[in-house]
Motif scaffolding. Structure first.
Motif, PDB file in Angstrom:
ATOM      1  N   THR A 111       0.835  -1.207   0.000  1.00  0.00           N
ATOM      2  CA  THR A 111       0.000   0.000   0.000  1.00  0.00           C
ATOM      3  C   THR A 111       0.866   1.251   0.000  1.00  0.00           C
ATOM      4  OG1 THR A 111      -1.707  -1.195   1.214  1.00  0.00           O
ATOM      5  CG2 THR A 111      -1.847   1.206   1.220  1.00  0.00           C
ATOM      6  N   ALA A 112       1.860   1.279   0.893  1.00  0.00           N
ATOM      7  CA  ALA A 112       2.728   2.460   0.992  1.00  0.00           C
ATOM      8  C   ALA A 112       3.508   2.674  -0.299  1.00  0.00           C
ATOM      9  CB  ALA A 112       3.684   2.297   2.171  1.00  0.00           C
ATOM     10  N   LYS A 113       4.048   1.594  -0.835  1.00  0.00           N
ATOM     11  CA  LYS A 113       4.891   1.721  -2.029  1.00  0.00           C
ATOM     12  C   LYS A 113       4.076   2.243  -3.218  1.00  0.00           C
ATOM     13  CE  LYS A 113       9.030   1.388  -3.533  1.00  0.00           C
ATOM     14  NZ  LYS A 113      10.008   2.339  -3.005  1.00  0.00           N
ATOM     15  N   LYS A 114       2.847   1.799  -3.343  1.00  0.00           N
ATOM     16  CA  LYS A 114       1.994   2.265  -4.447  1.00  0.00           C
ATOM     17  C   LYS A 114       1.587   3.720  -4.275  1.00  0.00           C
ATOM     18  CE  LYS A 114       0.267  -1.991  -6.426  1.00  0.00           C
ATOM     19  NZ  LYS A 114      -0.893  -2.634  -7.063  1.00  0.00           N
ATOM     20  N   MET A 115       1.771   4.239  -3.064  1.00  0.00           N
ATOM     21  CA  MET A 115       1.509   5.659  -2.810  1.00  0.00           C
ATOM     22  C   MET A 115       2.823   6.450  -2.790  1.00  0.00           C
ATOM     23  SD  MET A 115      -1.515   5.199   0.066  1.00  0.00           S
ATOM     24  CE  MET A 115      -1.981   6.931   0.160  1.00  0.00           C
ATOM     25  N   ASN A 116       3.880   5.802  -3.309  1.00  0.00           N
ATOM     26  CA  ASN A 116       5.201   6.438  -3.433  1.00  0.00           C
ATOM     27  C   ASN A 116       5.787   6.883  -2.093  1.00  0.00           C
ATOM     28  OD1 ASN A 116       5.395   6.237  -6.319  1.00  0.00           O
ATOM     29  ND2 ASN A 116       3.858   7.866  -6.434  1.00  0.00           N
ATOM     30  N   ILE A 117       5.532   6.067  -1.068  1.00  0.00           N
ATOM     31  CA  ILE A 117       6.089   6.324   0.261  1.00  0.00           C
ATOM     32  C   ILE A 117       7.239   5.346   0.502  1.00  0.00           C
ATOM     33  CG2 ILE A 117       5.582   6.294   2.742  1.00  0.00           C
ATOM     34  CD1 ILE A 117       2.641   6.910   1.984  1.00  0.00           C
ATOM     35  N   THR A 118       8.320   5.833   1.077  1.00  0.00           N
ATOM     36  CA  THR A 118       9.475   4.991   1.396  1.00  0.00           C
ATOM     37  C   THR A 118       9.068   3.901   2.396  1.00  0.00           C
ATOM     38  OG1 THR A 118      10.974   6.842   1.039  1.00  0.00           O
ATOM     39  CG2 THR A 118      11.819   5.011   2.339  1.00  0.00           C
ATOM     40  N   VAL A 119       9.571   2.679   2.163  1.00  0.00           N
ATOM     41  CA  VAL A 119       9.267   1.542   3.038  1.00  0.00           C
ATOM     42  C   VAL A 119      10.556   1.046   3.692  1.00  0.00           C
ATOM     43  CG1 VAL A 119       8.431  -0.845   3.138  1.00  0.00           C
ATOM     44  CG2 VAL A 119       7.241   0.828   1.710  1.00  0.00           C
ATOM     45  N   ALA A 120      10.506   0.842   5.006  1.00  0.00           N
ATOM     46  CA  ALA A 120      11.612   0.235   5.749  1.00  0.00           C
ATOM     47  C   ALA A 120      11.120  -1.072   6.364  1.00  0.00           C
ATOM     48  CB  ALA A 120      12.110   1.180   6.838  1.00  0.00           C
ATOM     49  N   HIS A 121      11.938  -2.118   6.263  1.00  0.00           N
ATOM     50  CA  HIS A 121      11.553  -3.438   6.785  1.00  0.00           C
ATOM     51  C   HIS A 121      12.541  -3.866   7.862  1.00  0.00           C
ATOM     52  CE1 HIS A 121      10.798  -8.008   5.979  1.00  0.00           C
ATOM     53  NE2 HIS A 121      10.185  -7.591   7.070  1.00  0.00           N
ATOM     54  N   VAL A 122      12.027  -4.032   9.075  1.00  0.00           N
ATOM     55  CA  VAL A 122      12.823  -4.537  10.195  1.00  0.00           C
ATOM     56  C   VAL A 122      12.693  -6.059  10.217  1.00  0.00           C
ATOM     57  CG1 VAL A 122      13.053  -4.564  12.713  1.00  0.00           C
ATOM     58  CG2 VAL A 122      12.530  -2.424  11.526  1.00  0.00           C
ATOM     59  N   GLU A 123      13.836  -6.757  10.274  1.00  0.00           N
ATOM     60  CA  GLU A 123      13.950  -8.210  10.115  1.00  0.00           C
ATOM     61  C   GLU A 123      13.922  -8.581   8.636  1.00  0.00           C
ATOM     62  OE1 GLU A 123      11.268 -10.584  12.463  1.00  0.00           O
ATOM     63  OE2 GLU A 123      12.277 -10.049  14.332  1.00  0.00           O
ATOM     64  N   ALA A 124      14.465  -7.733   7.800  1.00  0.00           N
ATOM     65  CA  ALA A 124      14.548  -8.019   6.367  1.00  0.00           C
ATOM     66  C   ALA A 124      15.548  -9.153   6.110  1.00  0.00           C
ATOM     67  CB  ALA A 124      14.983  -6.761   5.617  1.00  0.00           C
ATOM     68  N   GLY A 125      15.355  -9.829   4.985  1.00  0.00           N
ATOM     69  CA  GLY A 125      16.332 -10.821   4.528  1.00  0.00           C
ATOM     70  C   GLY A 125      16.245 -12.180   5.177  1.00  0.00           C
ATOM     71  N   ILE A 126      15.355 -12.343   6.157  1.00  0.00           N
ATOM     72  CA  ILE A 126      15.191 -13.647   6.808  1.00  0.00           C
ATOM     73  C   ILE A 126      14.479 -14.596   5.832  1.00  0.00           C
ATOM     74  CG2 ILE A 126      13.865 -14.821   8.605  1.00  0.00           C
ATOM     75  CD1 ILE A 126      14.454 -12.528  10.461  1.00  0.00           C
ATOM     76  N   ARG A 127      14.968 -15.818   5.733  1.00  0.00           N
ATOM     77  CA  ARG A 127      14.360 -16.805   4.831  1.00  0.00           C
ATOM     78  C   ARG A 127      14.381 -18.196   5.453  1.00  0.00           C
ATOM     79  NH1 ARG A 127      13.318 -12.677   3.005  1.00  0.00           N
ATOM     80  NH2 ARG A 127      13.636 -11.827   0.924  1.00  0.00           N
ATOM     81  N   SER A 128      13.272 -18.919   5.274  1.00  0.00           N
ATOM     82  CA  SER A 128      13.211 -20.328   5.686  1.00  0.00           C
ATOM     83  C   SER A 128      13.338 -21.252   4.479  1.00  0.00           C
ATOM     84  CB  SER A 128      11.888 -20.617   6.403  1.00  0.00           C
ATOM     85  OG  SER A 128      10.809 -20.542   5.475  1.00  0.00           O
ATOM     86  N   GLY A 129      13.048 -20.711   3.276  1.00  0.00           N
ATOM     87  CA  GLY A 129      13.044 -21.550   2.080  1.00  0.00           C
ATOM     88  C   GLY A 129      11.785 -22.386   1.947  1.00  0.00           C
ATOM     89  N   ASP A 130      10.816 -22.171   2.807  1.00  0.00           N
ATOM     90  CA  ASP A 130       9.599 -22.978   2.827  1.00  0.00           C
ATOM     91  C   ASP A 130       8.419 -22.142   2.349  1.00  0.00           C
ATOM     92  OD1 ASP A 130       7.443 -24.593   3.338  1.00  0.00           O
ATOM     93  OD2 ASP A 130       7.849 -24.870   5.475  1.00  0.00           O
ATOM     94  N   LEU A 131       8.055 -22.302   1.082  1.00  0.00           N
ATOM     95  CA  LEU A 131       6.977 -21.505   0.504  1.00  0.00           C
ATOM     96  C   LEU A 131       5.586 -21.984   0.897  1.00  0.00           C
ATOM     97  CD1 LEU A 131       8.445 -20.749  -3.019  1.00  0.00           C
ATOM     98  CD2 LEU A 131       7.805 -19.087  -1.289  1.00  0.00           C
ATOM     99  N   SER A 132       5.516 -23.041   1.700  1.00  0.00           N
ATOM    100  CA  SER A 132       4.201 -23.443   2.221  1.00  0.00           C
ATOM    101  C   SER A 132       3.807 -22.578   3.417  1.00  0.00           C
ATOM    102  CB  SER A 132       4.223 -24.920   2.637  1.00  0.00           C
ATOM    103  OG  SER A 132       5.018 -25.101   3.806  1.00  0.00           O
ATOM    104  N   MET A 133       4.762 -21.791   3.926  1.00  0.00           N
ATOM    105  CA  MET A 133       4.481 -20.891   5.052  1.00  0.00           C
ATOM    106  C   MET A 133       4.053 -19.528   4.521  1.00  0.00           C
ATOM    107  SD  MET A 133       7.787 -21.594   7.480  1.00  0.00           S
ATOM    108  CE  MET A 133       7.310 -20.296   8.632  1.00  0.00           C
ATOM    109  N   PRO A 134       2.874 -19.041   4.910  1.00  0.00           N
ATOM    110  CA  PRO A 134       2.471 -17.691   4.478  1.00  0.00           C
ATOM    111  C   PRO A 134       3.519 -16.636   4.835  1.00  0.00           C
ATOM    112  CG  PRO A 134       0.638 -18.806   5.568  1.00  0.00           C
ATOM    113  CD  PRO A 134       1.845 -19.679   5.750  1.00  0.00           C
TER     114      PRO A 134
END
Length: 363
Positions: A111-134
């Motif tokens: 939503t923010a990005k489509k309104m051209n607002i800067t987005v910051a993500h805390v805990e970025a880059g974490i991955r489990s590799g399990d696409l069955s998890m939402p």
């Protein structure tokens, strides 16, 4: 004035955001031209999130609750997006900060990005590799459109570099959950079950289960509980039951005098139990972090983890979801053969200060 909107959708999100609010207040006191608005999307209704919950975290109650509610994954995500768009129209922001990996994280980022607002993500880059998890899909989508990446580990940094994120946008700051843990540790308090069962330090085990792979299939849940009960000698098992799990348990008729199923606990009460337990058996990601910092043995009943540093440096072991895997790990525990945790880089209680330092310089 730089306006930051902070997003929380579920109780653990507030644990991650509380230190950031404290750090913003510190920056304001030092003359920083920055303000914030705390938005609760209402993704989860939690009866324990009363005024006292925010008092314990020493933060104000949210400026607004969007009351997006439950429903399917798509219904919930759509409701959050529609309501958050209206929120941003009425209360514009220079930056939207999201934490973790719940549906609110992804929905508010889009939503923010489509309104051209800067987005910051805390805990970025974490991955489990399990696409069955939402949660994994939420993490991937959020990071695909994020502007500022705040990471908890060097592995998370590498995950981002591998998809082309330049180093200048990656900020290795640590873990705000640990900021909250270290700040609140002196305030931990015994829940009623402590005295009801006459518990003592390292003389019981804490159990939590909520992931669909473990609790939605009744036979799987029963097999896990049977293995845990059989292999924990004579120790009490304290099991704060997640609502999702409670529904399944009702029909299972799992009974044992050592298994004590109780209502979910407050943050301060639950972590008091964890800190004093012989071990924790869980399928939660956040608990593995907290147990590692408190040097409490942790058995994770999952086949993958997005927090591998809790295994390589902490006290966590990935047991898997096969109930037969449980016994050998518990044998090691009772033999006194569990590893000791070592310090995890940047998990030092100062993560939020590092985040706000970046925000005040880059917003």
């Amino acid at each position: 004035m730089k306006k930051i909107t902070l997003i929380a959708g579920a109780r653990p999100n507030f644990m991650k955001i509380a230190p950031i609010i404290h750090a913003i207040h510190e920056a304001q006191n030092q003359g920083a031209d920055i303000s914030y608005r705390l938005v609760h999307t209402g993704q989860h209704y939690d009866k324990k999130m009363s005024g006292s919950f925010f008092e314990q975290l020493e933060i104000p109650e949210p400026h607004v609750n969007l009351e997006a509610g439950g429903g399917t994954q798509a219904e919930q995500t759509g409701n959050i997006m529609v309501r958050f768009e209206q929120e941003l129209i009425v209360n514009p922001a220079d930056l939207v900060l999201v934490v973790g990996d719940v549906n609110s994280t992804m929905a508010c980022s889009i939503t923010a990005k489509k309104m051209n607002i800067t987005v910051a993500h805390v805990e970025a880059g974490i991955r489990s590799g399990d696409l069955s998890m939402p949660e994994e899909i939420n993490r991937m989508v959020t990071d695909a459109i994020t502007d500022l990446f705040f990471t908890t580990s060097e592995l998370a940094n590498e995950n981002l570099r591998q998809v082309g994120i330049p180093n200048a946008r990656i900020h290795f700051v640590g873990n705000t959950m640990i900021d909250t843990l270290l700040k609140q540790r002196p305030n931990f308090k015994a829940p009623p079950i402590w005295t009801d069962l006459n518990l003592s330090k390292q003389n019981y085990i804490v159990l939590t289960l909520h992931r669909p792979a473990n609790v939605d299939e009744a036979s799987q849940l029963k097999a896990m509980l049977d293995e845990i009960i059989t292999n924990t000698e004579n120790l009490p098992l304290v099991f704060p039951v997640h609502p999702r799990t409670a529904k399944i348990l009702e029909g299972l008729q799992v009974r044992d005098e050592r298994l004590h199923m109780i209502e979910p606990l407050s943050y301060l009460e639950f972590n008091y139990l964890v800190e004093n337990a012989k071990a924790v058996i869980t399928d939660s990601g956040g608990i593995t972090e907290e147990a590692s910092i408190m040097n409490v043995p942790c058995l994770t009943l999952r086949d993958n983890t997005e927090r591998p540093e809790t295994i390589s440096l902490g006290t966590n072991e990935l047991v898997g979801t096969n109930p037969e895997n449980i016994k050998p790990y518990l044998q090691r525990l009772f033999a006194g053969d569990w590893k000791t945790g070592s310090s995890i880089p940047m998990w030092d209680g100062k993560t939020a200060q590092r985040i706000v330092a970046v925000l005040t310089s880059e917003v």
